[in-house]
Design a protein around this motif. Structure first.
Motif, PDB file in Angstrom:
ATOM      1  N   TYR A  88     -20.784  18.910  -0.830  1.00  0.00           N
ATOM      2  CA  TYR A  88     -20.791  17.518  -1.295  1.00  0.00           C
ATOM      3  C   TYR A  88     -21.576  16.605  -0.342  1.00  0.00           C
ATOM      4  CZ  TYR A  88     -17.308  18.674  -4.834  1.00  0.00           C
ATOM      5  OH  TYR A  88     -16.665  19.209  -5.920  1.00  0.00           O
ATOM      6  N   VAL A  89     -21.551  16.912   0.943  1.00  0.00           N
ATOM      7  CA  VAL A  89     -22.337  16.126   1.904  1.00  0.00           C
ATOM      8  C   VAL A  89     -23.823  16.224   1.556  1.00  0.00           C
ATOM      9  CG1 VAL A  89     -23.103  16.006   4.301  1.00  0.00           C
ATOM     10  CG2 VAL A  89     -20.666  16.222   3.793  1.00  0.00           C
ATOM     11  N   VAL A  90     -24.287  17.423   1.240  1.00  0.00           N
ATOM     12  CA  VAL A  90     -25.696  17.607   0.872  1.00  0.00           C
ATOM     13  C   VAL A  90     -26.029  16.818  -0.394  1.00  0.00           C
ATOM     14  CG1 VAL A  90     -27.435  19.285   0.147  1.00  0.00           C
ATOM     15  CG2 VAL A  90     -25.845  19.859   1.987  1.00  0.00           C
ATOM     16  N   LEU A  91     -25.158  16.865  -1.394  1.00  0.00           N
ATOM     17  CA  LEU A  91     -25.399  16.132  -2.639  1.00  0.00           C
ATOM     18  C   LEU A  91     -25.396  14.622  -2.431  1.00  0.00           C
ATOM     19  CD1 LEU A  91     -23.322  17.989  -5.406  1.00  0.00           C
ATOM     20  CD2 LEU A  91     -25.781  18.059  -5.022  1.00  0.00           C
ATOM     21  N   ALA A  92     -24.693  14.153  -1.424  1.00  0.00           N
ATOM     22  CA  ALA A  92     -24.556  12.711  -1.208  1.00  0.00           C
ATOM     23  C   ALA A  92     -25.800  12.074  -0.593  1.00  0.00           C
ATOM     24  CB  ALA A  92     -23.343  12.436  -0.317  1.00  0.00           C
ATOM     25  N   ILE A  93     -26.740  12.882  -0.116  1.00  0.00           N
ATOM     26  CA  ILE A  93     -27.941  12.335   0.527  1.00  0.00           C
ATOM     27  C   ILE A  93     -28.940  11.887  -0.538  1.00  0.00           C
ATOM     28  CG2 ILE A  93     -29.846  12.820   2.099  1.00  0.00           C
ATOM     29  CD1 ILE A  93     -28.084  15.016   3.347  1.00  0.00           C
ATOM     30  N   PRO A  94     -29.236  10.583  -0.635  1.00  0.00           N
ATOM     31  CA  PRO A  94     -30.133  10.084  -1.694  1.00  0.00           C
ATOM     32  C   PRO A  94     -31.611  10.233  -1.332  1.00  0.00           C
ATOM     33  CG  PRO A  94     -29.251   8.241  -0.441  1.00  0.00           C
ATOM     34  CD  PRO A  94     -28.656   9.494   0.157  1.00  0.00           C
ATOM     35  N   ILE A  95     -32.271  11.189  -1.968  1.00  0.00           N
ATOM     36  CA  ILE A  95     -33.710  11.390  -1.778  1.00  0.00           C
ATOM     37  C   ILE A  95     -34.373  11.275  -3.142  1.00  0.00           C
ATOM     38  CG2 ILE A  95     -35.513  12.982  -0.994  1.00  0.00           C
ATOM     39  CD1 ILE A  95     -33.459  14.300   0.810  1.00  0.00           C
ATOM     40  N   LEU A  96     -35.377  10.418  -3.253  1.00  0.00           N
ATOM     41  CA  LEU A  96     -36.072  10.216  -4.521  1.00  0.00           C
ATOM     42  C   LEU A  96     -36.874  11.460  -4.871  1.00  0.00           C
ATOM     43  CD1 LEU A  96     -36.963   8.328  -6.861  1.00  0.00           C
ATOM     44  CD2 LEU A  96     -38.871   7.616  -5.393  1.00  0.00           C
ATOM     45  N   THR A 231     -40.439   3.857 -11.917  1.00  0.00           N
ATOM     46  CA  THR A 231     -40.280   4.364 -10.554  1.00  0.00           C
ATOM     47  C   THR A 231     -39.057   3.748  -9.889  1.00  0.00           C
ATOM     48  OG1 THR A 231     -42.673   4.661 -10.354  1.00  0.00           O
ATOM     49  CG2 THR A 231     -41.400   4.624  -8.319  1.00  0.00           C
ATOM     50  N   ARG A 232     -38.932   2.448 -10.015  1.00  0.00           N
ATOM     51  CA  ARG A 232     -37.821   1.743  -9.375  1.00  0.00           C
ATOM     52  C   ARG A 232     -36.481   2.092 -10.019  1.00  0.00           C
ATOM     53  NH1 ARG A 232     -35.529   0.107  -4.943  1.00  0.00           N
ATOM     54  NH2 ARG A 232     -34.408  -1.876  -5.101  1.00  0.00           N
ATOM     55  N   TYR A 233     -36.466   2.172 -11.351  1.00  0.00           N
ATOM     56  CA  TYR A 233     -35.205   2.408 -12.051  1.00  0.00           C
ATOM     57  C   TYR A 233     -34.640   3.785 -11.706  1.00  0.00           C
ATOM     58  CZ  TYR A 233     -31.647   2.235 -15.688  1.00  0.00           C
ATOM     59  OH  TYR A 233     -30.452   2.207 -16.360  1.00  0.00           O
ATOM     60  N   LEU A 234     -35.485   4.795 -11.700  1.00  0.00           N
ATOM     61  CA  LEU A 234     -35.016   6.139 -11.381  1.00  0.00           C
ATOM     62  C   LEU A 234     -34.467   6.206  -9.961  1.00  0.00           C
ATOM     63  CD1 LEU A 234     -37.759   8.389 -13.024  1.00  0.00           C
ATOM     64  CD2 LEU A 234     -35.395   8.076 -13.783  1.00  0.00           C
ATOM     65  N   GLU A 235     -35.136   5.525  -9.034  1.00  0.00           N
ATOM     66  CA  GLU A 235     -34.671   5.526  -7.652  1.00  0.00           C
ATOM     67  C   GLU A 235     -33.293   4.887  -7.542  1.00  0.00           C
ATOM     68  OE1 GLU A 235     -36.050   4.010  -3.185  1.00  0.00           O
ATOM     69  OE2 GLU A 235     -37.147   3.354  -4.963  1.00  0.00           O
TER      70      GLU A 235
END
Length: 522
Positions: A88-96, A231-235
């Protein structure tokens, strides 16, 4: 409801509730998240979901074998919670996700899902084995079915709250960035960004008009505005989902703390079995071996039925989530929220069903566990019969054809909330006849030295059903959707018939002890 239950039941149930809360936060959004983050098709997303969901239960076999071999259930459970937390820690990292990093980022996401599945495999079946061991004490033996029903209620308390978390955090983050939720936007954004000319002029202008309606004040030309917005919305959209996984991390830590605190008061099945084994004579061991073989045959027979129940029931995370998104108005209720309907009914209906079973037992009309499972398959068939008839009456085409209709036409055909409420009512009653009682059945027939493995086999049957989950969305998108519901209805009705045909044999095996009482052994 809690009368005459062993003291260890509530701490074990609370630990499981925390883990389920974290899991269901992620599960509620997984398919839609894979589509929105990576631009995957629904078929591809549900295929990943199917393998992940199956992996959770397949790896429960591994977890059961590890616990049985090491004779340390509690340490295995703790290790499982720690490994799940890492996932879950890995999933929590927000990378576009971008064209340049999409491949490796998807691989990392799948690796995180594997950690969650493996940790769950170490945790889930072994905790259930410990709960079953609580009822090997003659003082509590008569409360086994009701104990597992209580245990199941705690699981669903976590499942009730969890589906609200991800949509709430996602909507908060969208609002914080001046945007609003729209279930159609992620797919449209990916379509535009993947191939610039993938939208014809009419669709592009309609998308721009939609952005204007929701208050987006971007560039003056339609193409530039849509490029900037997508681009902005997906991020922003996907970052909000990533934040919800932080809540999953917190839930895992709470679950770990509860179990570490309570573990001294919980039994250790293999250690107890080792002490008892020395008192058996050679004749008793031969008789036990024969009976254990019959019990394993009975177990596998019920597991075969369970495969088809979970194949039908777990459409709530695939076909039914897609149905809520495509055929219902999600402007006020996000599609993920509907998954809370099932745990809500579990919590509300469990005391009612327990009361009915108790009254029947007191009148000498007790329903055997195998018969309850057979009736549950029939109730699941009724749920899909309703969905089949409703979809035929509404004239619903495939989801692909439905989404190709104009917005005006689709709005006139949208289903009301009552449709999913009724569906989840019948499916939940079916679940209460099958899932907690299936766990109870396994704990009755399983040899004490194989408690972890046998609970893992029950979860392994769930895995086989989950491996077929992709079939639902495939039919859903390729044929009129009533065909998908009719397939699930047929599977449930046939399984009910097979289960009824085996009732007498299953009841005899269940009532025959696999191992003599300690007094007899002496």
């Amino acid at each position: 409801m809690f009368k005459n239950q062993p003291k260890g039941l509530i701490p074990a149930a609370l630990s499981n509730m925390g883990e389920r809360f974290g899991y269901y936060i992620m599960n509620a959004v997984l398919v839609l998240f894979l589509c929105s983050k990576f631009g995957l098709t629904e078929e591809t997303s549900t295929l990943i979901y199917s393998f992940f969901y199956a992996g959770i239960y397949v790896l429960s076999l591994v977890g059961g074998i590890i616990a049985d071999k090491t004779q340390n259930y509690k340490r295995t459970i703790i290790q499982g919670l720690i490994i799940m937390t890492a996932g879950y820690v890995v999933l929590a990292i927000p990378i576009l996700a971008t064209p340049g990093n999409k491949t490796w980022l998807l691989v990392v996401t799948c690796a995180a899902l594997f950690l969650i599945a493996f940790g769950n495999g170490l945790f889930k079946g072994n905790l259930q084995a410990i709960v079953g061991q609580l009822y090997d004490n003659p003082r509590y033996a008569a409360q086994r079915d009701s104990g597992f029903q209580i245990f199941y209620v705690f699981i669903n308390i976590g499942g009730l709250v969890a589906p609200f978390v991800a949509p709430m955090l996602r909507s908060w983050w969208l609002d914080f960035n001046g945007m609003v939720y729209n279930g159609d936007f992620p797919a449209m954004c990916h379509q535009f960004l993947s191939v610039t000319d993938s939208m014809n002029t009419e669709t592009l202008n309609n998308f721009y008009a939609l952005l204007t309606q929701v208050g987006y004040d971007g560039a003056t030309s339609a193409t530039a505005a849509v490029q900037e917005f997508c681009t902005r919305y997906l991020e922003v959209f996907n970052t909000g989902v990533h934040y919800s996984f932080i809540a999953s991390v917190g839930a895992m830590l709470v679950s770990l703390a509860i179990f570490v605190w309570a573990k001294r008061g919980l039994p250790n099945p293999p250690a107890k079995e080792k002490a008892a084994a020395a008192t058996y004579t050679a004749e008793e061991k031969a008789a036990m071996a024969k009976e254990i073989k019959q019990r394993m045959y009975a177990l596998f027979a019920v597991l075969g039925i369970a495969v088809f129940f979970w194949f039908s029931f777990h459409q709530n995370g695939t076909s039914m989530s897609l149905f809520a998104r495509d055929f219902m108005d999600t402007s006020s209720i996000p599609p993920e929220i509907w998954q809370a309907m099932n745990p809500f009914f579990v919590i509300v209906l469990t005391p009612v069903i327990m009361f009915i079973f108790s009254r029947l037992s007191k009148r000498g009309k007790e329903i055997s566990t195998p018969k309850k499972i057979a009736l549950g398959m029939g109730l699941a068939g009724i749920a899909y019969l309703f969905m089949t008839v409703f979809s035929l009456v509404m004239g619903y085409p495939s989801a692909t054809d439905f989404k190709a209709l104009s917005v005006t036409v689709r709005e006139t055909m949208m289903a009301g909330p009552w449709v999913l409420i009724l569906y989840y009512f019948f499916m939940t009653v079916a679940e209460l006849f099958i899932s907690p009682l299936g766990l109870s059945f396994v704990s009755k027939v399983a040899p004490k030295s194989m408690q972890g493995l046998c609970q893992g086999l029950w979860l392994g049957a769930t895995a086989v059903g989950n491996l077929m989950l992709w079939i639902g969305p495939l039919i859903y998108n390729k044929a009129p959707i009533w065909v998908a519901w009719a397939v699930f209805m047929a599977v449930c009705v046939i399984s009910m018939g097979v289960m009824f045909a085996m009732l007498n044999w299953l009841q005899r095996v269940t009532d025959t002890p696999a191992e003599p009482a300690p007094e007899a052994a002496n």
